[in-house]
Motif scaffolding. Structure first.
Motif, PDB file in Angstrom:
ATOM      1  N   GLY A  13       0.853  -1.096   0.020  1.00 15.72           N
ATOM      2  CA  GLY A  13      -0.089  -0.039  -0.144  1.00 15.72           C
ATOM      3  C   GLY A  13       0.914   1.140   0.022  1.00 15.72           C
ATOM      4  N   SER A  14       1.859   1.476   0.924  1.00 12.55           N
ATOM      5  CA  SER A  14       2.760   2.352   0.858  1.00 12.55           C
ATOM      6  C   SER A  14       3.438   2.790  -0.568  1.00 12.55           C
ATOM      7  CB  SER A  14       3.780   2.332   2.057  1.00 12.55           C
ATOM      8  OG  SER A  14       4.525   1.387   2.084  1.00 12.55           O
ATOM      9  N   LEU A  15       4.016   1.603  -0.948  1.00  8.81           N
ATOM     10  CA  LEU A  15       4.620   1.637  -2.372  1.00  8.81           C
ATOM     11  C   LEU A  15       3.679   2.305  -3.476  1.00  8.81           C
ATOM     12  CD1 LEU A  15       6.866  -1.456  -2.329  1.00  8.81           C
ATOM     13  CD2 LEU A  15       7.664   0.918  -1.987  1.00  8.81           C
ATOM     14  N   THR A  16       2.475   1.872  -3.440  1.00  8.85           N
ATOM     15  CA  THR A  16       1.342   2.244  -4.444  1.00  8.85           C
ATOM     16  C   THR A  16       1.064   3.600  -4.476  1.00  8.85           C
ATOM     17  OG1 THR A  16       0.572  -0.201  -4.458  1.00  8.85           O
ATOM     18  CG2 THR A  16      -0.919   1.647  -5.256  1.00  8.85           C
ATOM     19  N   VAL A  17       0.921   4.157  -2.933  1.00 11.52           N
ATOM     20  CA  VAL A  17       0.612   5.416  -2.618  1.00 11.52           C
ATOM     21  C   VAL A  17       1.793   6.275  -2.995  1.00 11.52           C
ATOM     22  CG1 VAL A  17       0.610   7.197  -0.960  1.00 11.52           C
ATOM     23  CG2 VAL A  17      -0.658   5.108  -0.577  1.00 11.52           C
ATOM     24  N   ALA A  18       2.903   6.198  -2.950  1.00 10.50           N
ATOM     25  CA  ALA A  18       4.082   6.816  -3.439  1.00 10.50           C
ATOM     26  C   ALA A  18       4.181   6.801  -5.058  1.00 10.50           C
ATOM     27  CB  ALA A  18       5.431   6.205  -2.897  1.00 10.50           C
TER      28      ALA A  18
END
Length: 247
Positions: A13-18
């Motif tokens: 999720g955090s990589l997708t957000v970035a």
């Protein structure tokens, strides 16, 4: 586009957000840390206002199949209902390759329930089934480690880099709903025990690995059960390339 990411503080999720933010999209983070609770539905209405697409990368580790179905099913139902009310046009679910071939695994039971609800739900959808991530072997070894010894199942996998998964999720979320996306996998087949050994070695950790079928990974997961279909979409990053940067 205005895109919400459920599980925004997690690994994928955090990589997708970035990635979405780098591409200039407005991202809404859905997580308890951000005041949105998928279990109770608290904060969902406000979070999804004006959202065009939702990426569901939520993860959990219930210990029994019934509990997994209840947890994943409840969160997915809450999310889909709120999306329908908000007029969301695309629901993207991150799933797992092989969940339809393996019975008894609690996590897989929960993911099957997610897929069922999304496919039957009111919001146009894409399901992206991915293989195990490159960091999976190290995590599994860590879960079972006791006094310098760790048991680990000799799974045959075709692992994928977390960043490659996030890149595909971001790409899919900004496009039209596809239904079932082809399996998503890394470029090489690997033995999980060997992956764990190489990961621990790179980390400078001295752990003795004992291959065994036990716990959440039984013999029903042996052979090709977790490998992608022949028409899979193959991501570029090898395990060695990922490991060289991860430690």
């Amino acid at each position: 586009m205005r895109i919400a990411v459920a599980g925004a503080t997690g690994n994928i999720g955090s990589l997708t957000v970035a990635g979405l933010e780098r591409a200039g999209h407005e991202v809404v983070r859905i997580s308890r840390r951000d005041g949105v609770d998928l279990v109770t539905g608290e904060g969902l209405e406000e979070a999804l206002t004006g959202v065009d697409a939702v990426v569901d990368a939520v993860s959990a580790n219930p210990s029994d199949p019934a509990g997994a179905v209840a947890l994943f099913g409840g969160m997915t139902s809450n999310l889909l209902a709120a999306e329908q009310r908000a007029g969301v046009r695309h629901h993207v679910l991150l799933s797992i390759v092989g969940i339809d071939r393996v019975e008894g695994n609690a996590h897989y039971a929960g993911k099957r329930e997610q897929e069922r609800l999304v496919a039957a739900g009111p919001v146009p959808w894409t399901i992206v089934p991915a293989t195990q991530f490159h960091d999976f072997a190290g995590m599994v070894a860590g879960w079972a480690e006791r006094d310098g010894v760790s048991t680990i199942a000799p799974l045959l996998v075709q692992p994928i880099a977390p960043q490659d998964v996030a890149d595909v999720l971001a790409e899919v979320a900004t496009g039209e709903p596809l239904g079932r996306h082809p399996h998503l996998a890394g470029p090489e087949t690997q033995d999980l025990v060997d992956m764990a050994r190489r990961t621990l070695q790179a980390q400078g950790r001295d752990v003795r690995l004992v291959p065994t079928w036990s716990g959440m990974f039984g013999p029903e997961m042996a052979g090709n059960a977790l490998l992608p279909d022949e028409d899979a979409r193959i991501a570029p990053t090898t395990f060695d390339e990922w490991l060289a940067k991860a430690v």
